[in-house]
Design a protein around this motif. Structure first.
Motif, PDB file in Angstrom:
ATOM      1  N   ALA A  14       0.819  -1.224   0.000  1.00 35.26           N
ATOM      2  CA  ALA A  14       0.000   0.000   0.000  1.00 35.26           C
ATOM      3  C   ALA A  14       0.849   1.269   0.000  1.00 35.26           C
ATOM      4  N   SER A  15       2.116   1.173  -0.372  1.00 34.03           N
ATOM      5  CA  SER A  15       2.930   2.394  -0.406  1.00 34.03           C
ATOM      6  C   SER A  15       2.544   3.296  -1.573  1.00 34.03           C
ATOM      7  N   ARG A  16       1.856   2.738  -2.561  1.00 31.78           N
ATOM      8  CA  ARG A  16       1.415   3.526  -3.727  1.00 31.78           C
ATOM      9  C   ARG A  16       0.240   2.821  -4.408  1.00 31.78           C
ATOM     10  N   GLY A  17      -0.281   3.476  -5.459  1.00 31.02           N
ATOM     11  CA  GLY A  17      -1.295   2.850  -6.306  1.00 31.02           C
ATOM     12  C   GLY A  17      -2.585   2.490  -5.592  1.00 31.02           C
ATOM     13  N   ILE A  18      -3.146   1.358  -5.988  1.00 32.99           N
ATOM     14  CA  ILE A  18      -4.454   0.919  -5.495  1.00 32.99           C
ATOM     15  C   ILE A  18      -4.427   0.698  -3.977  1.00 32.99           C
ATOM     16  N   GLY A  19      -3.359   0.075  -3.480  1.00 39.86           N
ATOM     17  CA  GLY A  19      -3.262  -0.194  -2.040  1.00 39.86           C
ATOM     18  C   GLY A  19      -3.312   1.087  -1.226  1.00 39.86           C
ATOM     19  N   TYR A  37       4.857  -2.953   2.487  1.00 42.07           N
ATOM     20  CA  TYR A  37       5.550  -2.549   1.259  1.00 42.07           C
ATOM     21  C   TYR A  37       6.888  -3.276   1.281  1.00 42.07           C
ATOM     22  N   VAL A  38       7.635  -3.206   0.164  1.00 39.75           N
ATOM     23  CA  VAL A  38       8.955  -3.850   0.178  1.00 39.75           C
ATOM     24  C   VAL A  38      10.130  -2.900   0.001  1.00 39.75           C
ATOM     25  N   SER A  39       9.974  -1.888  -0.857  1.00 40.75           N
ATOM     26  CA  SER A  39      11.142  -1.034  -1.137  1.00 40.75           C
ATOM     27  C   SER A  39      10.901   0.467  -0.949  1.00 40.75           C
ATOM     28  N   SER A  40       9.666   0.928  -1.028  1.00 39.31           N
ATOM     29  CA  SER A  40       9.398   2.378  -1.018  1.00 39.31           C
ATOM     30  C   SER A  40       9.351   2.944   0.399  1.00 39.31           C
ATOM     31  N   ASP A  41      10.519   2.981   1.072  1.00 41.46           N
ATOM     32  CA  ASP A  41      10.559   3.429   2.477  1.00 41.46           C
ATOM     33  C   ASP A  41       9.996   4.839   2.664  1.00 41.46           C
ATOM     34  N   SER A  63       7.686  -5.502   4.741  1.00 38.22           N
ATOM     35  CA  SER A  63       7.472  -6.944   4.865  1.00 38.22           C
ATOM     36  C   SER A  63       7.159  -7.527   3.493  1.00 38.22           C
ATOM     37  N   ASP A  64       7.952  -8.506   3.094  1.00 39.16           N
ATOM     38  CA  ASP A  64       7.757  -9.136   1.781  1.00 39.16           C
ATOM     39  C   ASP A  64       6.622 -10.152   1.874  1.00 39.16           C
ATOM     40  N   ALA A  65       5.516  -9.842   1.202  1.00 40.31           N
ATOM     41  CA  ALA A  65       4.334 -10.710   1.273  1.00 40.31           C
ATOM     42  C   ALA A  65       4.597 -12.091   0.668  1.00 40.31           C
ATOM     43  N   ASN A  90      -5.360  -8.599   0.339  1.00 37.92           N
ATOM     44  CA  ASN A  90      -4.177  -9.098  -0.365  1.00 37.92           C
ATOM     45  C   ASN A  90      -4.061  -8.347  -1.685  1.00 37.92           C
ATOM     46  N   ASN A  91      -3.310  -7.238  -1.637  1.00 40.11           N
ATOM     47  CA  ASN A  91      -3.244  -6.342  -2.795  1.00 40.11           C
ATOM     48  C   ASN A  91      -1.894  -6.362  -3.508  1.00 40.11           C
ATOM     49  N   ALA A  92      -0.818  -6.727  -2.793  1.00 39.02           N
ATOM     50  CA  ALA A  92       0.535  -6.648  -3.385  1.00 39.02           C
ATOM     51  C   ALA A  92       0.588  -7.432  -4.692  1.00 39.02           C
ATOM     52  N   ASN A 155       1.983 -15.316 -17.291  1.00 41.59           N
ATOM     53  CA  ASN A 155       2.367 -15.503 -15.878  1.00 41.59           C
ATOM     54  C   ASN A 155       1.411 -14.733 -14.953  1.00 41.59           C
ATOM     55  N   TYR A 156       1.162 -13.475 -15.305  1.00 42.24           N
ATOM     56  CA  TYR A 156       0.271 -12.616 -14.509  1.00 42.24           C
ATOM     57  C   TYR A 156      -1.156 -13.184 -14.510  1.00 42.24           C
ATOM     58  N   ALA A 157      -1.652 -13.581 -15.681  1.00 42.48           N
ATOM     59  CA  ALA A 157      -3.014 -14.138 -15.782  1.00 42.48           C
ATOM     60  C   ALA A 157      -3.140 -15.414 -14.948  1.00 42.48           C
ATOM     61  N   SER A 159      -1.389 -16.196 -12.296  1.00 42.14           N
ATOM     62  CA  SER A 159      -1.373 -15.845 -10.864  1.00 42.14           C
ATOM     63  C   SER A 159      -2.730 -15.294 -10.435  1.00 42.14           C
ATOM     64  N   LYS A 160      -3.330 -14.472 -11.287  1.00 46.43           N
ATOM     65  CA  LYS A 160      -4.602 -13.827 -10.930  1.00 46.43           C
ATOM     66  C   LYS A 160      -5.773 -14.809 -11.022  1.00 46.43           C
ATOM     67  N   ALA A 161      -5.693 -15.787 -11.954  1.00 50.41           N
ATOM     68  CA  ALA A 161      -6.717 -16.838 -12.036  1.00 50.41           C
ATOM     69  C   ALA A 161      -6.580 -17.772 -10.834  1.00 50.41           C
ATOM     70  N   PHE A 188      -8.644  -1.704 -16.235  1.00 44.96           N
ATOM     71  CA  PHE A 188      -7.487  -0.835 -16.461  1.00 44.96           C
ATOM     72  C   PHE A 188      -7.569   0.333 -15.473  1.00 44.96           C
ATOM     73  N   ILE A 189      -6.743   0.248 -14.419  1.00 45.56           N
ATOM     74  CA  ILE A 189      -6.723   1.284 -13.384  1.00 45.56           C
ATOM     75  C   ILE A 189      -5.432   2.077 -13.569  1.00 45.56           C
ATOM     76  N   GLU A 190      -5.524   3.385 -13.640  1.00 44.36           N
ATOM     77  CA  GLU A 190      -4.341   4.192 -13.954  1.00 44.36           C
ATOM     78  C   GLU A 190      -3.510   4.452 -12.696  1.00 44.36           C
ATOM     79  N   THR A 191      -2.388   3.726 -12.581  1.00 45.60           N
ATOM     80  CA  THR A 191      -1.458   3.831 -11.444  1.00 45.60           C
ATOM     81  C   THR A 191      -0.028   3.789 -11.995  1.00 45.60           C
ATOM     82  N   GLU A 192       0.955   3.763 -11.086  1.00 47.17           N
ATOM     83  CA  GLU A 192       2.360   3.664 -11.535  1.00 47.17           C
ATOM     84  C   GLU A 192       2.605   2.391 -12.335  1.00 47.17           C
TER      85      GLU A 192
END
Ligand code: NAP
Length: 248
Positions: A14-19, A37-41, A63-65, A90-92, A155-157, A159-161, A188-192
């Motif tokens: 949740a450091s950015r975008g939808i989360g 989040y993992v990297s965006s301190d 924390s790496d989900a 579960n958004n990551a 790969n993405y499809a 994981s999401k299925a 299509f959600i407009e995020t980073e």
């Protein structure tokens, strides 16, 4: 009374975008929010401060989900600090797009681990607490791509299925304890995540959507809020699209 008054929520990524949009909506509706989040301190620190203004209670956790032990440690820390967990989002998620012909094993493994195994990790970790409470709402961020597939995103499809099958199974296993589990399939959600695409492609997508625009993080947050709240007390095992009519 606010929709999430007295509830404690964990939101992954949740450091950015939808989360981030979900975290803002949850705090506005009275929830105590723990987000990861993992990297965006810096972004995470800024969000924690933004959400903690006034009466808001929010805390960011690095924390790496995708890591089973880190997921359990995150939930343990949240229970220790806030006493309970009512909502898990579960958004990551990540993309590593390529045609199957060019897709590396690493791109496959990363996406399955971060998008799908993370959902297993966090759900396992919150289960005991929710079972004790005899209540809970788990919301998994899938995608229209998990429902309909997409060339260049096998790969993405996948994981999401996978998330959809997991969601329906968890809804069946935990329903008798009033623990609900639903999935959201954003279009299509407009995020980073989508900023990386070229403008002509993006405009083409907007034109092909019945509502003629990309979605906003608020569009997804509004549905997440509904599924997290008691307004959806009789809804479980469902996949709901937020896609401007993209998939019908
Ligand atoms: P985003 O802007 O790229 O943000 C992803 C978030 O996930 C970031 O906060 C990132 O943290 C975090 N993250 C990445 N890997 C993580 C890990 N291993 N552990 C914990 N957190 C991690 O993405 P988004 O567009 O908001 O997408 C959010 C979710 O919606 C994803 O599951 C995505 O697949 C799904 N979705 C998006 C769209 C869309 O059009 N945008 C459409 C359908 C579905 P850092 O900042 O620290 O890296």
């Amino acid at each position: 009374m606010k929709l999430l008054e007295g509830k404690v929520a964990i939101i992954t990524g949740a450091s950015r975008g939808i989360g981030k949009g979900i975290a803002e909506a949850f705090v506005a509706q009275g929830a105590t929010v723990a987000f990861s989040y993992v990297s965006s301190d810096e972004k995470a620190k800024a969000l924690e401060q933004e959400l903690s203004k006034g009466s808001g209670v929010a805390k960011g956790f690095k924390s790496d989900a995708a890591d089973f032990d880190q997921a359990q440690a995150l939930v343990d820390a949240v229970v220790e600090e806030f006493g309970r967990v009512d909502i898990l989002v579960n958004n990551a998620g990540i993309t590593r797009d390529n045609l199957l012909m060019r897709m590396t094993e690493e791109a496959w493994d990363d996406v399955i681990r971060i998008n799908l195994k993370s959902v297993f990790n966090l759900t396992k970790a919150v289960m005991r607490t929710m079972l004790k409470q005899r209540s809970g709402s788990i919301i998994n961020m899938s995608s229209v791509v998990g429902v309909g597939g997409n060339a260049g995103q096998s790969n993405y499809a996948a994981s999401k299925a996978g998330i959809l099958g997991f969601t329906k199974s968890v809804a069946q296993e935990l329903g008798s304890r009033s623990i609900r589990c639903n999935a959201i399939a954003p279009g299509f959600i407009e995020t980073e995540m989508t900023d990386a695409l070229d403008e002509a492609t993006v405009q083409g997508w907007r034109d092909s959507i019945p509502l003629k625009r990309g979605g906003t993080t608020e569009d997804v947050a509004n549905l997440t809020l509904f599924l997290a709240s008691d307004m959806s007390a009789y809804i479980t095992g469902q996949v709901i699209n937020v896609d401007g009519g993209m998939l019908m």
